[in-house]
Motif scaffolding. Structure first.
Motif, PDB file in Angstrom:
ATOM      1  N   LEU A  66       0.848  -1.583  -0.191  1.00  0.00           N
ATOM      2  CA  LEU A  66       0.122   0.137   0.348  1.00  0.00           C
ATOM      3  C   LEU A  66       0.944   0.833   0.048  1.00  0.00           C
ATOM      4  CD1 LEU A  66      -3.010   1.581   0.539  1.00  0.00           C
ATOM      5  CD2 LEU A  66      -2.340   1.126   2.191  1.00  0.00           C
ATOM      6  N   GLY A  67       1.921   1.561   1.278  1.00  0.00           N
ATOM      7  CA  GLY A  67       2.414   2.411   1.475  1.00  0.00           C
ATOM      8  C   GLY A  67       3.398   2.599  -0.730  1.00  0.00           C
ATOM      9  N   TYR A  68       4.528   1.602  -0.837  1.00  0.00           N
ATOM     10  CA  TYR A  68       5.552   2.408  -0.800  1.00  0.00           C
ATOM     11  C   TYR A  68       4.767   1.716  -2.988  1.00  0.00           C
ATOM     12  CZ  TYR A  68       7.978   2.386   2.990  1.00  0.00           C
ATOM     13  OH  TYR A  68       8.641   3.378   3.931  1.00  0.00           O
ATOM     14  N   THR A  69       3.725   1.169  -2.978  1.00  0.00           N
ATOM     15  CA  THR A  69       3.489   0.610  -4.321  1.00  0.00           C
ATOM     16  C   THR A  69       2.024   1.003  -4.538  1.00  0.00           C
ATOM     17  OG1 THR A  69       4.218  -1.419  -3.890  1.00  0.00           O
ATOM     18  CG2 THR A  69       3.250  -1.437  -6.196  1.00  0.00           C
ATOM     19  N   GLY A  70       1.605   1.668  -3.770  1.00  0.00           N
ATOM     20  CA  GLY A  70      -0.183   2.676  -4.073  1.00  0.00           C
ATOM     21  C   GLY A  70      -0.927   1.396  -4.071  1.00  0.00           C
ATOM     22  N   LEU A  71      -0.518   0.214  -4.173  1.00  0.00           N
ATOM     23  CA  LEU A  71      -1.902  -1.017  -4.184  1.00  0.00           C
ATOM     24  C   LEU A  71      -2.654  -1.247  -3.014  1.00  0.00           C
ATOM     25  CD1 LEU A  71      -0.212  -2.971  -6.467  1.00  0.00           C
ATOM     26  CD2 LEU A  71      -2.013  -1.034  -7.325  1.00  0.00           C
ATOM     27  N   LEU A  72      -3.999  -1.021  -2.927  1.00  0.00           N
ATOM     28  CA  LEU A  72      -4.865  -1.017  -1.242  1.00  0.00           C
ATOM     29  C   LEU A  72      -5.831  -2.762  -1.890  1.00  0.00           C
ATOM     30  CD1 LEU A  72      -6.437  -0.923   1.366  1.00  0.00           C
ATOM     31  CD2 LEU A  72      -7.951  -0.090  -0.126  1.00  0.00           C
ATOM     32  N   PHE A 128      -9.389  -3.198  -8.446  1.00  0.00           N
ATOM     33  CA  PHE A 128      -8.392  -4.299  -7.959  1.00  0.00           C
ATOM     34  C   PHE A 128      -8.688  -4.464  -6.484  1.00  0.00           C
ATOM     35  CE2 PHE A 128      -4.554  -4.310  -4.777  1.00  0.00           C
ATOM     36  CZ  PHE A 128      -3.986  -5.294  -5.880  1.00  0.00           C
ATOM     37  N   THR A 129      -8.878  -3.756  -5.331  1.00  0.00           N
ATOM     38  CA  THR A 129      -9.075  -3.980  -4.114  1.00  0.00           C
ATOM     39  C   THR A 129     -10.015  -4.730  -4.226  1.00  0.00           C
ATOM     40  OG1 THR A 129      -8.684  -2.101  -3.991  1.00  0.00           O
ATOM     41  CG2 THR A 129      -9.567  -3.030  -1.792  1.00  0.00           C
ATOM     42  N   MET A 130     -11.707  -4.870  -4.869  1.00  0.00           N
ATOM     43  CA  MET A 130     -11.878  -5.893  -4.500  1.00  0.00           C
ATOM     44  C   MET A 130     -12.401  -7.355  -5.157  1.00  0.00           C
ATOM     45  SD  MET A 130     -14.586  -3.650  -3.634  1.00  0.00           S
ATOM     46  CE  MET A 130     -15.661  -4.946  -2.696  1.00  0.00           C
ATOM     47  N   ILE A 131     -11.214  -7.641  -6.021  1.00  0.00           N
ATOM     48  CA  ILE A 131     -11.015  -8.575  -6.598  1.00  0.00           C
ATOM     49  C   ILE A 131      -9.901  -9.259  -5.893  1.00  0.00           C
ATOM     50  CG2 ILE A 131      -9.498  -9.998  -8.431  1.00  0.00           C
ATOM     51  CD1 ILE A 131     -10.974  -8.274 -10.249  1.00  0.00           C
ATOM     52  N   THR A 132      -9.185  -8.533  -4.704  1.00  0.00           N
ATOM     53  CA  THR A 132      -8.367  -8.991  -3.837  1.00  0.00           C
ATOM     54  C   THR A 132      -9.323  -9.932  -2.991  1.00  0.00           C
ATOM     55  OG1 THR A 132      -8.050  -6.941  -2.800  1.00  0.00           O
ATOM     56  CG2 THR A 132      -6.223  -7.866  -5.056  1.00  0.00           C
TER      57      THR A 132
END
Length: 335
Positions: A66-72, A128-132
């Motif tokens: 989250l912090g370094y790649t920006g992916l939640l 992306f978040t909902m798929i995870t």
């Protein structure tokens, strides 16, 4: 020359001078924190501190994404809980030593991360978040029905075994320093990863993905690499927890676990190396001391989260880094 022009020609008022002994002060702070953890078993319940360290590593692994790649991601419970099951099963049924059981858990978590990442990274943002989240829930139902997980009973009475076949981890103090060493190694790996050329590229992707693509970087490959690394380290934390508590249950793979790690990271401060550690400390401490209380822990945790969001928008450590004192000591947040 006008007064405004003269003022603009002066030094930047937003720049804070670095303290002349900033590197030394930072090393002293880090040393004191490490010493505090070394001597913590003499002042606090060792199992509680071990749980705190496991979740601190879990939150740090999530922060890497989250912090370094920006992916939640809302699916990190699959890696944490999956590795807990793999570690517990390999230690109890296959008779693996603790280090081999942990490696098995990490490998399983990395494999799950690779599969979920290859599917989820085809989309961005909320999709992306909902798929995870959806894929994590699928894994939850797999664990619920799979024979090797023993369903709602989970895997119980997991042996801690002998480290390298020599050191018995059954004594609490032996287990404590094993967990301490593994967590410190995991945090060191995260620090090295973040400050490597690979980590620099991840930050550039987070800031401006289109520019990174125009420079010729395979953005999907870098994101997938970060996703798998985050999954493996989350798995390491889950495997450690299963050895500490000698069990692996459905709680470890539930969606609430994914929500808790998001909360820990945001409370401490994203894109900071120590923020998730403090965030995990707050959440685990609240859960521990309110476990016997009639007051709902989730409500108080939610209230703490709301206060932090309203007052400390960067998280506790993030706000300290952004303060003048933090800047004088050379700290910075990537957010």
């Amino acid at each position: 020359m006008s007064h405004g022009a003269a003022h603009s020609a002066g030094p930047d008022e937003g720049v804070v001078a670095l303290h002349p002994k900033a590197p030394t002060i930072r090393l002293v702070i880090i040393g004191l924190l490490i010493l505090g953890l070394i001597f913590a078993p003499w002042f606090a319940y060792p199992v509680f501190v071990m749980k705190l360290m496991c979740f601190a590593l879990f939150a740090s692994a999530f922060n890497l994404l989250l912090g370094y790649t920006g992916l939640l991601s809302f699916g990190h419970a699959a890696f944490f809980g999956g590795a807990a099951y793999f570690t517990a099963h390999s230690a109890k049924v296959w008779g693996f030593t603790p280090e081999l059981a942990l490696l098995t858990g990490m490998a399983g978590a990395a494999l799950i991360g690779l599969v979920i990442g290859m599917i989820a990274l085809r989309r961005t943002g909320i999709y992306f978040t909902m798929i995870t989240l959806a894929l994590s829930q699928m894994f939850f139902f797999f664990c619920l029905q799979s024979p090797f997980t023993h369903g709602e009973d989970g895997i119980q009475s997991v042996p801690r075994g002998h480290l390298f076949g020599v050191i018995d981890l059954a004594p609490t103090m032996n287990m404590y320093y094993f967990v301490f060493a593994v967590v410190m190694l995991g945090l060191l790996v995260i620090w090295r990863f973040v400050n490597s050329p690979f980590g620099m590229i991840l930050k550039s992707i987070r800031e401006n993905e289109n520019r990174a693509i125009s420079l010729g970087y395979s953005v999907i490959s870098y994101k997938l690499g970060a996703f798998v690394m985050s999954a493996a380290l989350a798995g390491l934390a889950g495997g450690l927890k299963s050895l500490v508590f000698q069990s692996a249950t459905l709680t470890d793979v539930s969606w609430q676990m994914s929500g808790e790690v998001v909360l820990m990271t945001l409370l401490g401060g994203i894109a900071t190396l120590t923020g998730p550690f403090f965030g995990a400390g707050i959440v685990v401490t609240l859960q521990n001391y309110l476990a016997t209380s009639s007051f709902p822990v989730t409500i108080l945790t939610g209230l703490v989260f709301m206060v932090c969001v309203l007052i400390f928008r960067r998280g506790l450590i993030g706000e300290f880094y952004a303060s003048k004192l933090g800047q004088k000591l050379g700290y910075r947040t990537e957010t």
